[in-house]
Design a protein around this motif. Sequence first.
Motif, short mmCIF file in Angstrom:
data_model
loop_
_atom_site.label_atom_id
_atom_site.label_comp_id
_atom_site.label_asym_id
_atom_site.label_seq_id
_atom_site.Cartn_x
_atom_site.Cartn_y
_atom_site.Cartn_z
N ASP A 27 66.24 69.30 -63.96
CA ASP A 27 67.69 69.13 -63.82
C ASP A 27 68.11 67.72 -63.46
O ASP A 27 69.28 67.47 -63.20
N HIS A 28 67.15 66.77 -63.43
CA HIS A 28 67.44 65.42 -62.94
C HIS A 28 67.33 64.37 -64.04
O HIS A 28 66.47 64.48 -64.93
N ASP A 46 74.95 61.16 -58.53
CA ASP A 46 76.15 61.98 -58.37
C ASP A 46 76.05 62.97 -57.22
O ASP A 46 76.82 63.91 -57.13
N THR A 48 73.51 64.99 -56.65
CA THR A 48 72.69 66.13 -57.05
C THR A 48 71.53 66.36 -56.11
O THR A 48 71.20 67.48 -55.77
N SER A 68 67.79 59.62 -54.03
CA SER A 68 69.01 60.35 -54.39
C SER A 68 70.15 59.42 -54.81
O SER A 68 71.05 59.84 -55.53
N LEU A 72 71.00 61.73 -61.22
CA LEU A 72 72.14 62.48 -61.76
C LEU A 72 71.70 63.88 -62.15
O LEU A 72 70.54 64.10 -62.48
N ASN A 73 72.65 64.81 -62.18
CA ASN A 73 72.39 66.14 -62.74
C ASN A 73 72.35 66.00 -64.25
O ASN A 73 73.19 65.33 -64.84
N ASP A 75 73.21 67.96 -66.52
CA ASP A 75 74.40 68.49 -67.18
C ASP A 75 75.51 67.47 -67.15
O ASP A 75 76.42 67.45 -67.88
#
Length: 75
Positions: A27-28, A46, A48, A68, A72-73, A75
């Motif tokens: 997801d990253h 963002d 995430t 971090s 970003l995510n 999506d």
Amino acid sequence: MEDGQGYVEVQSLDREFPVLTLAFRADHAVVHLMSDTERMSLLLGDGTVRSGAEAQVPIVDNLAAFTSDFVLNID
């Protein structure tokens, strides 16, 4: 590389720079902009990944850890 992860570089056919890269895993994602041989920028994250944590994404053929601040995510 495993399914669900990848690394892509995009640049003009007739110029060496700029180069835009997208590295993603699960997801990253992390986005780099290389302006020239001396300058590289990272897109800010963002939120995430919780503050202080890291995520690993592939850079060429190896996994690299990013804080971090730059994750970003997908999506």
